[in-house]
Write a protein that holds these residues in place. Structure first.
Motif, PDB file in Angstrom:
ATOM      1  N   ASN A 134      39.757  35.270  57.568  1.00  0.00           N
ATOM      2  CA  ASN A 134      39.913  35.700  56.185  1.00  0.00           C
ATOM      3  C   ASN A 134      39.133  36.992  55.905  1.00  0.00           C
ATOM      4  N   ARG A 135      37.949  37.085  56.460  1.00  0.00           N
ATOM      5  CA  ARG A 135      37.147  38.301  56.248  1.00  0.00           C
ATOM      6  C   ARG A 135      37.873  39.521  56.788  1.00  0.00           C
ATOM      7  N   VAL A 136      38.458  39.377  57.964  1.00  0.00           N
ATOM      8  CA  VAL A 136      39.190  40.498  58.564  1.00  0.00           C
ATOM      9  C   VAL A 136      40.409  40.850  57.719  1.00  0.00           C
ATOM     10  N   LEU A 137      41.123  39.833  57.268  1.00  0.00           N
ATOM     11  CA  LEU A 137      42.347  40.042  56.490  1.00  0.00           C
ATOM     12  C   LEU A 137      42.069  40.536  55.073  1.00  0.00           C
ATOM     13  N   GLY A 138      40.834  40.388  54.627  1.00  0.00           N
ATOM     14  CA  GLY A 138      40.493  40.803  53.268  1.00  0.00           C
ATOM     15  C   GLY A 138      40.852  39.770  52.220  1.00  0.00           C
ATOM     16  N   ILE A 139      40.942  38.514  52.620  1.00  0.00           N
ATOM     17  CA  ILE A 139      41.407  37.438  51.743  1.00  0.00           C
ATOM     18  C   ILE A 139      40.240  36.811  50.995  1.00  0.00           C
ATOM     19  N   THR A 140      40.460  36.551  49.718  1.00  0.00           N
ATOM     20  CA  THR A 140      39.502  35.809  48.901  1.00  0.00           C
ATOM     21  C   THR A 140      39.943  34.360  48.740  1.00  0.00           C
TER      22      THR A 140
END
Length: 313
Positions: A134-140
């Protein structure tokens, strides 16, 4: 749908849009649901419009080969051309988080949220790996597309309470890393009742608002409790609902099948107005009709975006 047919369909839709634009100047009435170009930009801000890529599940497929990845890229490219700036993946199509993020960046898209299997108390997921991706994808926002597995595996109130407590633990871990776990509903969360509480009530009661938010699927909420049900849910739970799956229902025998957004019976303006400023994302979705060649996910995506771009509330 073959590429040549899809291109033709887009051309026809563009011609219809031009005709609608001309009609504005000739006194022909236009409405938000008609999605006339003259109202573009007056509805939901583009920054809050997203689409659940499950809409394209049959078209993209479930493989991890080069052809699947190529179809994934084609879909992302098309969505960017339609005006989308956010997408909600349900799979990475065999790509690493880094590779998928590169595709998003290439087409000016971001992942507003993500559906991913977060497991159950009996079969927990690798939450650390999910959070890292998620951090890589930019997901919250992230969560399972069904709670906990669709069709449901739980039959007792105690099982649902244990599942809610499991979600709360995952949500606490996610919050520590700046992410938010979300719960997505189907109809069973409203239809399954223990005493005076639905499963949806239990999920609310046994999760901390700081740890878990909710993504209300408006089609399934309607299906599960009558056409006024989404408004009742919003009135009761208010700010805990941060995202909508904007999915419409066809007219006719209730409950009707899923319909292109803005062409069915669900009163989205009233729902959006009741929710107010707490809604972070309005996510277009149309479940694929597997094996039905008449369903065009590109059309559903375009019509859904145009409706949200124009709807007033």
């Amino acid at each position: 749908m073959p590429t040549i047919h899809r291109s033709l369909a887009r051309t026809l839709r563009a011609l219809v849009a031009i005709m609608l634009a001309l009609s504005v100047g000739t006194g022909v009435a236009s409405t938000a649901s008609a999605a006339a170009p003259g109202c573009a930009g007056r509805g939901v801000p583009t920054s809050k419009i997203s689409i659940q890529l499950w809409t394209f599940a049959e078209y993209i497929g479930f493989g991890t080969d080069d052809a699947t990845i190529a179809r994934t890229e084609e879909v992302l490219s098309s969505l960017s051309e339609m005006g989308y700036r956010n997408v909600e993946p349900f799979t990475l199509s065999g790509l690493t988080a880094e590779e998928y993020r590169a595709l998003l960046d290439k087409y000016g898209l971001r992942a507003s949220a993500r559906h991913v299997d977060v497991g159950t108390p009996e079969n927990p997921a690798d939450i650390e790996q999910i959070l890292a991706d998620n951090r890589v994808l930019g997901i919250t926002y992230f969560g399972s597309g069904a709670t906990p597995i669709f069709p449901p595996i739980y039959t007792t109130e105690a099982q649902w309470i244990a599942y809610a407590e499991y979600l709360d633990q995952l949500g606490a871990m996610a919050r520590q890393q700046g992410q938010t776990l979300m719960v997505h509903n189907h109809d069973i969360e409203f239809e399954t009742v223990f005493g005076d509480r639905t499963v949806f009530d239990i999920l609310m009661a046994y999760t901390d608002p700081r740890n878990v938010v909710f993504q209300l699927d408006l089609y399934w909420a309607t299906n599960g409790g009558g056409v006024a049900n989404p408004l009742d849910v919003i009135e009761q739970y208010g700010n805990r609902i941060k995202l909508f799956h904007v999915k419409d229902m066809a007219a006719g025998t209730f409950p009707g099948p899923i319909e292109i957004v803005g062409q069915g019976i669900i009163d989205f303006p009233s729902i959006f107005e009741a929710a107010g400023a707490s809604t972070r994302y309005y996510v277009v979705e149309h479940d694929p009709r597997f094996g039905d060649p008449s369903f065009d996910p590109f059309e559903a995506a375009q019509e859904g975006f145009t409706y949200l771009d124009c709807v007033t509330f």
